[in-house]
Scaffold this active site. Structure first.
Site, mmCIF file in Angstrom:
data_model
loop_
_atom_site.group_PDB
_atom_site.id
_atom_site.type_symbol
_atom_site.label_atom_id
_atom_site.label_comp_id
_atom_site.label_asym_id
_atom_site.label_seq_id
_atom_site.Cartn_x
_atom_site.Cartn_y
_atom_site.Cartn_z
ATOM 1 C CG ASP A 162 -2.125 0.941 1.005
ATOM 2 O OD1 ASP A 162 -3.223 0.407 0.757
ATOM 3 O OD2 ASP A 162 -1.970 2.182 1.045
ATOM 4 C CG ASP A 164 -10.542 -2.692 -1.428
ATOM 5 O OD1 ASP A 164 -11.389 -2.354 -2.270
ATOM 6 O OD2 ASP A 164 -10.731 -2.583 -0.195
ATOM 7 C CE LYS A 203 -12.180 0.113 -3.992
ATOM 8 N NZ LYS A 203 -12.228 0.525 -2.591
HETATM 9 C C1 LIG Z 1 -10.260 1.056 0.242
HETATM 10 S S1 LIG Z 1 -8.623 1.092 0.776
HETATM 11 C C2 LIG Z 1 -8.237 -0.600 0.962
HETATM 12 C C3 LIG Z 1 -8.874 -1.238 2.148
HETATM 13 C C4 LIG Z 1 -8.311 -2.620 2.433
HETATM 14 N N1 LIG Z 1 -8.746 -3.574 1.448
HETATM 15 C C5 LIG Z 1 -8.725 -3.109 3.779
HETATM 16 O O1 LIG Z 1 -9.487 -4.066 3.863
HETATM 17 O O2 LIG Z 1 -8.273 -2.553 4.784
HETATM 18 C C6 LIG Z 1 -7.777 1.510 -0.690
HETATM 19 C C7 LIG Z 1 -6.279 1.560 -0.525
HETATM 20 O O3 LIG Z 1 -5.665 1.667 -1.808
HETATM 21 C C8 LIG Z 1 -4.437 2.298 -1.605
HETATM 22 N N2 LIG Z 1 -3.861 2.754 -2.873
HETATM 23 C C9 LIG Z 1 -4.380 3.660 -3.733
HETATM 24 N N3 LIG Z 1 -3.543 3.873 -4.754
HETATM 25 C C10 LIG Z 1 -2.473 3.060 -4.549
HETATM 26 C C11 LIG Z 1 -1.257 2.852 -5.254
HETATM 27 N N4 LIG Z 1 -0.980 3.530 -6.369
HETATM 28 N N5 LIG Z 1 -0.376 1.966 -4.760
HETATM 29 C C12 LIG Z 1 -0.648 1.299 -3.605
HETATM 30 N N6 LIG Z 1 -1.784 1.467 -2.885
HETATM 31 C C13 LIG Z 1 -2.684 2.335 -3.350
HETATM 32 C C14 LIG Z 1 -4.789 3.426 -0.657
HETATM 33 O O4 LIG Z 1 -3.633 3.920 -0.006
HETATM 34 C C15 LIG Z 1 -5.793 2.761 0.261
HETATM 35 O O5 LIG Z 1 -5.183 2.344 1.453
#
Ligand SMILES: C[S@@+](CC[C@H](N)C(=O)[O-])C[C@H]1O[C@@H](n2cnc3c(N)ncnc32)[C@H](O)[C@@H]1O
Length: 234
Positions: A109, A149, A189
């Site tokens: 993440d 996600d 997602k």
């Molecule tokens: C909805 S949250 C995920 C929730 C997780 N599935 C849980 O159950 O706790 C979406 C995540 O995607 C991450 N994210 C978004 N863009 C990203 C990227 N380019 N690389 C890595 N992570 C990313 C965000 O930092 C965020 O923590």
């Protein structure tokens, strides 16, 4: 904050109503009210999950059964860690199910994630150059499940958010094509908005079955849904 009884169907439930407060925006008050009345938020708290998102992957796995003991799982966009927590139990990452194979979970993440027993977690922007190579190196082999996600912070503009999430999904999909074992599963997602059809076409060339699903834990007022692709052709 006040509590009022709402007369829904069947049992009467307590509904928390949040009074507006000076200095708090209406949108914040509405968000707080939604959180306080969301049964999945309460369940996440009661069952020790880091967020209500955990129930989305639980429900998807109840339907498609990809988190089996012994599975090697990559969780892209794993913060704060709800999906990892579910995967730890289901793939038997801690060896708690005696006689069953022990699985592994690799999470990445943008944000730092508090450690979760049974997982290896790295802070990484999955969209940066060579990110997929780094994840492959950490993985050190193939995976049975790649799940994403990932979602960028909302811009407030629906089509922009849709295109951003589709770019994340596409990057996750190409990574999955490189690391999945034949028979493997890809879950990601997406936000409805048009371009998800292109991803579905791409996935259909590589997987035996590709479906879009909206699990009950996904809020009905959100355009979010999940693409589940099973039976990777290799
Ligand atoms: C909805 S949250 C995920 C929730 C997780 N599935 C849980 O159950 O706790 C979406 C995540 O995607 C991450 N994210 C978004 N863009 C990203 C990227 N380019 N690389 C890595 N992570 C990313 C965000 O930092 C965020 O923590």
């Amino acid at each position: 904050m006040t509590e009022k009884k709402s007369s829904g169907r069947g049992a009467r439930e307590l509904r928390v109503k949040v009074k507006s407060a000076r200095g708090r925006k209406l949108s914040s008050t509405l968000w707080l009210e939604r959180q306080l009345n969301d049964p999945y938020v309460k369940r996440a708290h009661d069952e020790g999950y880091r967020g209500r998102a955990a129930f989305k992957i639980l429900e998807l796995d109840d339907k498609f059964r990809f988190l089996v003991p012994g599975a090697r799982v990559v969780d892209l966009g794993c913060a704060p860690g709800g999906w990892c927590q579910v995967a730890v139990k289901r793939v038997n990452a801690l060896g708690e199910k005696s006689g069953k194979k022990i699985g592994t979970i690799l999470g990445v993440d943008l944000q730092q994630v508090d450690p979760i027993a049974g997982t290896e977690i790295h802070q990484l922007d999955f969209m940066e150059d060579d990110a997929d190579q780094k994840v492959k190196d950490w993985l050190g082999g193939n995976a049975d499940v790649v799940m994403s996600d990932m979602a960028a912070a909302s811009s407030g503009h629906k089509q922009t958010d849709h295109l951003r999430i589709m770019a994340l999904c596409e990057a996750a999909a190409y990574f999955a094509f490189d690391v999945l074992e034949p028979g493997g599963t890809f879950v990601a997602k997406v936000l409805a908005g048009g371009a998800e059809g292109d991803l579905q076409k791409l996935l259909k060339q590589k997987f035996e079955k590709v479906v879009h699903v909206k699990p009950p834990a996904s809020r009905s007022d959100s355009s979010e849904k999940f693409v589940v692709a099973t039976g990777f052709r290799g």
